[in-house]
Scaffold this motif. Sequence first.
Motif, PDB file in Angstrom:
ATOM      1  N   MET A  13       0.869  -1.184   0.000  1.00 52.93           N
ATOM      2  CA  MET A  13       0.000   0.000   0.000  1.00 52.93           C
ATOM      3  C   MET A  13       0.895   1.220   0.000  1.00 52.93           C
ATOM      4  N   SER A  40      -7.087 -12.443  15.246  1.00 48.85           N
ATOM      5  CA  SER A  40      -7.556 -11.499  14.227  1.00 48.85           C
ATOM      6  C   SER A  40      -6.331 -10.884  13.550  1.00 48.85           C
ATOM      7  N   GLY A  41      -6.295 -10.913  12.221  1.00 49.99           N
ATOM      8  CA  GLY A  41      -5.183 -10.326  11.473  1.00 49.99           C
ATOM      9  C   GLY A  41      -4.018 -11.272  11.250  1.00 49.99           C
ATOM     10  N   SER A  45      -7.882 -15.414   6.467  1.00 55.06           N
ATOM     11  CA  SER A  45      -8.684 -15.126   5.263  1.00 55.06           C
ATOM     12  C   SER A  45      -7.785 -15.013   4.043  1.00 55.06           C
ATOM     13  N   GLN A  90     -16.361 -14.229   4.636  1.00 55.47           N
ATOM     14  CA  GLN A  90     -16.531 -13.697   5.994  1.00 55.47           C
ATOM     15  C   GLN A  90     -17.567 -12.584   6.004  1.00 55.47           C
ATOM     16  N   GLU A 164     -15.337 -18.202   8.747  1.00 57.14           N
ATOM     17  CA  GLU A 164     -16.175 -17.872   9.917  1.00 57.14           C
ATOM     18  C   GLU A 164     -17.666 -18.116   9.594  1.00 57.14           C
ATOM     19  N   HIS A 196     -13.251 -18.861  14.868  1.00 55.59           N
ATOM     20  CA  HIS A 196     -12.621 -18.460  16.128  1.00 55.59           C
ATOM     21  C   HIS A 196     -13.353 -19.112  17.296  1.00 55.59           C
TER      22      HIS A 196
ATOM     23  N   ARG B 131      -2.976   0.324  11.847  1.00 52.88           N
ATOM     24  CA  ARG B 131      -3.730   0.128  10.603  1.00 52.88           C
ATOM     25  C   ARG B 131      -4.523   1.396  10.277  1.00 52.88           C
ATOM     26  N   GLY B 133      -4.117   3.896   8.443  1.00 56.46           N
ATOM     27  CA  GLY B 133      -4.171   4.370   7.058  1.00 56.46           C
ATOM     28  C   GLY B 133      -4.797   3.390   6.096  1.00 56.46           C
ATOM     29  N   HIS B 134      -5.239   2.234   6.602  1.00 58.71           N
ATOM     30  CA  HIS B 134      -5.822   1.211   5.723  1.00 58.71           C
ATOM     31  C   HIS B 134      -7.280   1.523   5.408  1.00 58.71           C
ATOM     32  N   GLN B 138      -8.695  -3.193   2.989  1.00 59.80           N
ATOM     33  CA  GLN B 138      -7.309  -3.564   3.312  1.00 59.80           C
ATOM     34  C   GLN B 138      -7.196  -3.997   4.770  1.00 59.80           C
ATOM     35  N   SER B 140      -8.577  -6.953   7.851  1.00 59.22           N
ATOM     36  CA  SER B 140      -9.220  -8.242   8.081  1.00 59.22           C
ATOM     37  C   SER B 140     -10.625  -8.004   8.643  1.00 59.22           C
ATOM     38  N   GLY B 141     -11.437  -9.064   8.686  1.00 63.08           N
ATOM     39  CA  GLY B 141     -12.808  -8.947   9.198  1.00 63.08           C
ATOM     40  C   GLY B 141     -12.841  -8.433  10.628  1.00 63.08           C
ATOM     41  N   GLY B 142     -12.018  -9.014  11.468  1.00 64.03           N
ATOM     42  CA  GLY B 142     -11.981  -8.591  12.868  1.00 64.03           C
ATOM     43  C   GLY B 142     -11.446  -7.179  13.022  1.00 64.03           C
ATOM     44  N   GLU B 143     -10.531  -6.776  12.146  1.00 62.60           N
ATOM     45  CA  GLU B 143      -9.993  -5.409  12.210  1.00 62.60           C
ATOM     46  C   GLU B 143     -11.077  -4.411  11.811  1.00 62.60           C
ATOM     47  N   ARG B 146     -13.325  -3.933  14.692  1.00 62.08           N
ATOM     48  CA  ARG B 146     -12.772  -3.096  15.750  1.00 62.08           C
ATOM     49  C   ARG B 146     -12.757  -1.624  15.370  1.00 62.08           C
ATOM     50  N   ASN B 168     -16.407 -11.568  14.734  1.00 60.22           N
ATOM     51  CA  ASN B 168     -15.250 -11.900  13.896  1.00 60.22           C
ATOM     52  C   ASN B 168     -13.940 -11.841  14.668  1.00 60.22           C
ATOM     53  N   LEU B 169     -14.009 -11.864  15.986  1.00 64.67           N
ATOM     54  CA  LEU B 169     -12.790 -11.740  16.782  1.00 64.67           C
ATOM     55  C   LEU B 169     -12.437 -13.053  17.480  1.00 64.67           C
TER      56      LEU B 169
END
Lengths: 224, 224
Positions: A13, A40-41, A45, A90, A164, A196, B131, B133-134, B138, B140-143, B146, B168-169
């Motif tokens: 990126m 997570s992360g 995925s 997901q 998931e 999870h 994260r 700037g994502h 870009q 993950s699902g859990g991110e 959050r 998703n965590l």
Amino acid sequence: LIELRQVSKVYRMGGVEVHALRGVDLQVEAGEFVAIMGPSGSGKSTCLNLLGLLDRPSSGEYRFEGQNTASLSEVERARLRNRRIGFVFQSFNLLPRATALENVELPLVYAGVRDRRRALAALRAVGLEHRAGHLPSQLSGGEQQRVAIARALVMRPALVLADEPTGNLDSLASVEIMSLLQTLNQEGITVVMVTHEPDVAAFARRVVQFRDGRIVSDRPQQAR
Amino acid sequence: LIELRQVSKVYRMGGVEVHALRGVDLQVEAGEFVAIMGPSGSGKSTCLNLLGLLDRPSSGEYRFEGQNTASLSEVERARLRNRRIGFVFQSFNLLPRATALENVELPLVYAGVRDRRRALAALRAVGLEHRAGHLPSQLSGGEQQRVAIARALVMRPALVLADEPTGNLDSLASVEIMSLLQTLNQEGITVVMVTHEPDVAAFARRVVQFRDGRIVSDRPQQAR
Ligand SMILES: Nc1ncnc2c1ncn2[C@@H]1O[C@H](COP(=O)(O)OP(=O)(O)OP(=O)(O)O)[C@@H](O)[C@H]1O
Ligand SMILES: Nc1ncnc2c1ncn2[C@@H]1O[C@H](COP(=O)(O)OP(=O)(O)OP(=O)(O)O)[C@@H](O)[C@H]1O
Ligand SMILES: [Mg+2]
Ligand SMILES: [Mg+2]
């Protein structure tokens, strides 16, 4: 059936690099039932997307049914995805302007098969025939998830990749979906599932743990 | 703080009616920590959407801080939603073209406050400043989940409504988020959370069970 050899995935990126997978080795035989777990992360995925031919590794090799996927054309990749692989996202990824039934029919239409009854049977298998005419925005979170599961199973693929699949389901609906996957697995369908939830992973016969883009453990277990 | 009196919600789709809520009575005092549970499709999100002023009851009354919400104008509803209520959606609802940080800043910008440091602090509280700037695609699902939680908390609302905040965590990230909600609750923020995970519901001091659009039980419990 599937084999990852030293697979890495780097997202670039602008000036920043995210190493989502770092040298992953994974081999799954036909008929296995594998659970992928991890924080997570950690790259779960990303790994599933590569297995589903939705993305390509940055380095390393992915062999599907003995064939190196790097040598496949885009058309061949799409054909494999449509006929041999069922993918539960997901985030569901349902078409917003299509009904639940039309969403489940999509892989059939894409393959040139028109079979409304088969799509309805898939919806019935996940307990949602009474919502066949609803758009995704007219469905609860768990109902959307179950439509996504029905869509992944309608083509009776060789491999089901589920990310998931019970994240929005109560325990009863979760057990119903896991029993469905177990039945399909007993009929020969290979299942690789990210979860999870330990109660859900207990249905698998093998658990692969991810952490920071690597596999840190890979063990057989007695399934529920 | 909030009071539902005989609230019903009927979705009308062409000739079909779906009775998502059937005469719900619910009273929550300031400072409570409530978990809402129940089967998929039982009306939990519909109830939370009404509490968050994102939708209106078909019948019955909803009082927020003693005021009948039916008498509020659209502008007053939007103002209340922005300043007094933090909402974590089951499907995250992040702006796809905004970064994680910009998504968390959104309620501040909407209120006419420009405070990048406060938004960054909210991201740090959910463990995602790396994260910032994502874009959502870009993450993950859990991110993504959050980021949606950080956005709901950045205005320090009087009421936090969270719909499956840990769906998703992994268990560690789930405990971190629940501890964060517990800390905010101890500082006086009222929390009403939908969850299907008993380990997550254990953090609440009261559990309300839904089934087929009704509340079937409502009990205090010893919190974790
Ligand atoms: N916009 C809509 N139009 C028609 N029916 C709807 C709409 N939204 C929800 N429904 C239906 O109302 C019922 C309740 O939905 P709701 O989203 O409140 O359930 P839920 O308890 O949150 O379920 P889940 O745990 O799966 O998220 C569901 O059966 C759903 O199909
Ligand atoms: N398109 C992208 N561009 C940049 N970074 C990305 C992209 N997709 C994912 N990432 C990053 O790569 C890492 C791995 O993401 P991945 O979605 O594989 O995690 P995960 O294990 O599925 O997590 P979760 O359990 O939260 O769904 C994450 O830290 C994420 O921020
Ligand atoms: Mg993921
Ligand atoms: Mg819901």
